[in-house]
Design a protein around this motif. Structure first.
Motif, PDB file in Angstrom:
ATOM      1  N   HIS A 101      -8.623  -6.654 -12.917  1.00 27.92           N
ATOM      2  CA  HIS A 101      -7.719  -7.027 -11.831  1.00 27.92           C
ATOM      3  C   HIS A 101      -6.669  -5.928 -11.621  1.00 27.92           C
ATOM      4  O   HIS A 101      -6.388  -5.138 -12.517  1.00 27.92           O
ATOM      5  CB  HIS A 101      -7.018  -8.349 -12.137  1.00 27.92           C
ATOM      6  N   PHE A 102      -6.087  -5.924 -10.424  1.00 29.63           N
ATOM      7  CA  PHE A 102      -5.041  -4.951 -10.130  1.00 29.63           C
ATOM      8  C   PHE A 102      -4.074  -5.548  -9.119  1.00 29.63           C
ATOM      9  O   PHE A 102      -4.353  -6.547  -8.456  1.00 29.63           O
ATOM     10  CB  PHE A 102      -5.648  -3.660  -9.565  1.00 29.63           C
ATOM     11  N   LEU A 103      -2.909  -4.918  -8.992  1.00 27.12           N
ATOM     12  CA  LEU A 103      -1.948  -5.281  -7.958  1.00 27.12           C
ATOM     13  C   LEU A 103      -1.138  -4.053  -7.593  1.00 27.12           C
ATOM     14  O   LEU A 103      -1.149  -3.044  -8.294  1.00 27.12           O
ATOM     15  CB  LEU A 103      -1.040  -6.436  -8.390  1.00 27.12           C
ATOM     16  N   LEU A 104      -0.419  -4.143  -6.478  1.00 28.08           N
ATOM     17  CA  LEU A 104       0.438  -3.055  -6.032  1.00 28.08           C
ATOM     18  C   LEU A 104       1.883  -3.479  -6.146  1.00 28.08           C
ATOM     19  O   LEU A 104       2.271  -4.522  -5.611  1.00 28.08           O
ATOM     20  CB  LEU A 104       0.117  -2.673  -4.586  1.00 28.08           C
ATOM     21  N   LEU A 105       2.684  -2.678  -6.850  1.00 26.68           N
ATOM     22  CA  LEU A 105       4.094  -2.981  -7.070  1.00 26.68           C
ATOM     23  C   LEU A 105       4.940  -2.217  -6.061  1.00 26.68           C
ATOM     24  O   LEU A 105       4.770  -1.013  -5.875  1.00 26.68           O
ATOM     25  CB  LEU A 105       4.503  -2.592  -8.491  1.00 26.68           C
ATOM     26  N   ASN A 106       5.855  -2.914  -5.407  1.00 27.54           N
ATOM     27  CA  ASN A 106       6.711  -2.305  -4.395  1.00 27.54           C
ATOM     28  C   ASN A 106       7.921  -1.618  -5.023  1.00 27.54           C
ATOM     29  O   ASN A 106       8.414  -2.043  -6.069  1.00 27.54           O
ATOM     30  CB  ASN A 106       7.197  -3.382  -3.419  1.00 27.54           C
ATOM     31  N   PRO A 107       8.450  -0.581  -4.380  1.00 27.62           N
ATOM     32  CA  PRO A 107       9.600   0.132  -4.942  1.00 27.62           C
ATOM     33  C   PRO A 107      10.831  -0.729  -5.151  1.00 27.62           C
ATOM     34  O   PRO A 107      11.574  -0.537  -6.108  1.00 27.62           O
ATOM     35  CB  PRO A 107       9.868   1.224  -3.886  1.00 27.62           C
ATOM     36  N   ASP A 108      11.076  -1.675  -4.254  1.00 25.02           N
ATOM     37  CA  ASP A 108      12.316  -2.453  -4.300  1.00 25.02           C
ATOM     38  C   ASP A 108      12.228  -3.708  -5.163  1.00 25.02           C
ATOM     39  O   ASP A 108      13.227  -4.402  -5.341  1.00 25.02           O
ATOM     40  CB  ASP A 108      12.712  -2.872  -2.881  1.00 25.02           C
ATOM     41  N   ASP A 109      11.042  -4.011  -5.686  1.00 22.09           N
ATOM     42  CA  ASP A 109      10.879  -5.248  -6.450  1.00 22.09           C
ATOM     43  C   ASP A 109      11.263  -5.064  -7.917  1.00 22.09           C
ATOM     44  O   ASP A 109      10.810  -4.115  -8.561  1.00 22.09           O
ATOM     45  CB  ASP A 109       9.424  -5.725  -6.387  1.00 22.09           C
ATOM     46  N   PRO A 110      12.092  -5.960  -8.461  1.00 17.32           N
ATOM     47  CA  PRO A 110      12.371  -5.911  -9.901  1.00 17.32           C
ATOM     48  C   PRO A 110      11.108  -6.247 -10.684  1.00 17.32           C
ATOM     49  O   PRO A 110      10.298  -7.069 -10.257  1.00 17.32           O
ATOM     50  CB  PRO A 110      13.455  -6.970 -10.094  1.00 17.32           C
ATOM     51  N   LEU A 111      10.945  -5.603 -11.834  1.00 13.64           N
ATOM     52  CA  LEU A 111       9.726  -5.780 -12.626  1.00 13.64           C
ATOM     53  C   LEU A 111      10.023  -6.445 -13.955  1.00 13.64           C
ATOM     54  O   LEU A 111      11.037  -6.180 -14.594  1.00 13.64           O
ATOM     55  CB  LEU A 111       9.064  -4.420 -12.890  1.00 13.64           C
ATOM     56  N   ASP A 112       9.099  -7.293 -14.358  1.00 16.23           N
ATOM     57  CA  ASP A 112       9.105  -7.871 -15.697  1.00 16.23           C
ATOM     58  C   ASP A 112       7.641  -8.024 -16.089  1.00 16.23           C
ATOM     59  O   ASP A 112       7.009  -9.036 -15.816  1.00 16.23           O
ATOM     60  CB  ASP A 112       9.833  -9.215 -15.701  1.00 16.23           C
ATOM     61  N   LEU A 113       7.094  -6.980 -16.726  1.00 12.51           N
ATOM     62  CA  LEU A 113       5.673  -6.905 -17.053  1.00 12.51           C
ATOM     63  C   LEU A 113       5.487  -6.931 -18.561  1.00 12.51           C
ATOM     64  O   LEU A 113       6.134  -6.189 -19.288  1.00 12.51           O
ATOM     65  CB  LEU A 113       5.073  -5.613 -16.491  1.00 12.51           C
ATOM     66  N   THR A 114       4.586  -7.796 -19.010  1.00 10.76           N
ATOM     67  CA  THR A 114       4.270  -7.878 -20.431  1.00 10.76           C
ATOM     68  C   THR A 114       2.791  -7.559 -20.627  1.00 10.76           C
ATOM     69  O   THR A 114       1.927  -8.208 -20.025  1.00 10.76           O
ATOM     70  CB  THR A 114       4.576  -9.275 -20.995  1.00 10.76           C
TER      71      THR A 114
END
Length: 320
Positions: A101-114
């Protein structure tokens, strides 16, 4: 591995300390708060290459890792989970991304990835300017509008053609034989594919330059000629952006929508004033019927279009 995007000749730090990899990520991705678990059963690894404006990176932390960030500056991150598991925690929900699976992360979005201990991922970093240039090239959006991709997990099989292209780009980047022009071409294809294949907030209003589309607009104008027709109404009817609408009229009529509509109204007034079987009582009534409220300006426009004043057209009809 389900996806071999970088081969063994890459600049790989196999067996590196997880903190060495995390330092590299912070230096090349942006300011992050990276939390690593105390135990590790796997080796960290890192492979990185530039391909034109794209930044390609394949890595594993070798331990469970949590990355928290306020944003990614002006870079979009396309993340492919090759092995293991990733959880993306959002303010009101979570997205689970198993391998494939994959996704696209936007520049302005805060991230919380584990990431799980055995997780390995492939990242394509795409500057915002590249996506903006693709939209300008295809006339999809205004240049100031920020593109925001929906945070939806996709499966690899949904983008087979993109994976083939990325594999080719990786091979070219590894070989060192690709010219800057070739890589730039690949970059444009990648950004265009992302815009057409993934979900986002932009309507891809590609200019409808073929004649049938313009003919439908002309028919709509003729059917509503006595009403006040605006460019915004034509845009909504044709499902074109205003910019695309103006390009369509420039190509087919060599003028703007407003001028075209006004000319059509004048033609209808002229037909009414010169129709020998018509029952027109006076010029003013016809002018107002087609939306010309400034009679002096109307007379000037009419004479410019037909060489005579509207009153002269009516007199000629009555004398016939």
């Amino acid at each position: 591995m389900p996806l071999h995007l970088l081969n063994a000749k890459s600049n790989v730090f196999a067996g590196a300390n997880p903190f060495e990899v995390s330092n590299y990520v912070r230096e090349n991705v942006g300011t992050h708060s990276l939390r690593l678990s105390s135990r590790s059963r796997a080796s960290a690894s890192l492979a990185h290459r530039k391909a034109g404006g794209l930044d390609l990176c394949r890595l594993s932390y070798g331990t469970q890792a949590r990355i928290v960030s306020e944003g990614l500056a002006d870079i979009y991150h396309l993340q492919f989970i090759l092995r293991g598991f990733c959880r993306y925690t959002l303010p009101h929900s979570t997205l689970d991304l198993p391998a494939g699976h994959f996704l696209l992360l936007n520049p302005d979005d805060p991230l919380d990835l584990t990431y799980s201990e055995d997780c390995e991922k492939f990242i394509v970093k795409i500057p915002a300017t590249m996506l903006g240039e693709a939209c300008v090239e295809h006339r999809w959006i205004k240049s100031r509008e920020r593109i925001t991709f929906n945070q939806v997990p996709y499966r690899f099989e949904e983008i087979d053609s993109l994976l083939i292209l990325l594999k080719l780009i990786c091979e070219e980047a590894e070989s060192g034989m690709a010219t800057p022009q070739m890589l730039q071409h690949y970059n444009r294809v990648v950004t265009t594919k992302l815009m057409t294949m993934l979900k986002h907030n932009i309507a891809l209003d590609e200019p409808c330059q073929h004649t049938p589309c313009f003919e439908r607009l002309v028919q709509y104008i003729d059917e509503n000629i006595k009403h006040d027709i605006t460019a915004e109404q034509l845009s909504q009817f044709s499902r074109l952006s205003l910019r695309s609408l103006y390009l369509l009229f420039e190509k087919n009529a060599k003028t703007t929508p407003k001028n075209f509509i006004r000319q059509k109204k004048l033609e209808h007034v002229h037909a009414a004033l010169t129709n020998p079987t018509g029952k027109v009582s006076n010029v003013t009534a016809v002018a107002l019927e087609y939306g010309f409220t400034h009679l002096g300006r109307f007379s000037e426009l009419y004479k410019s279009a037909f060489g005579v004043l509207p009153s002269e057209s009516m007199k000629a009809r009555l004398a016939a």
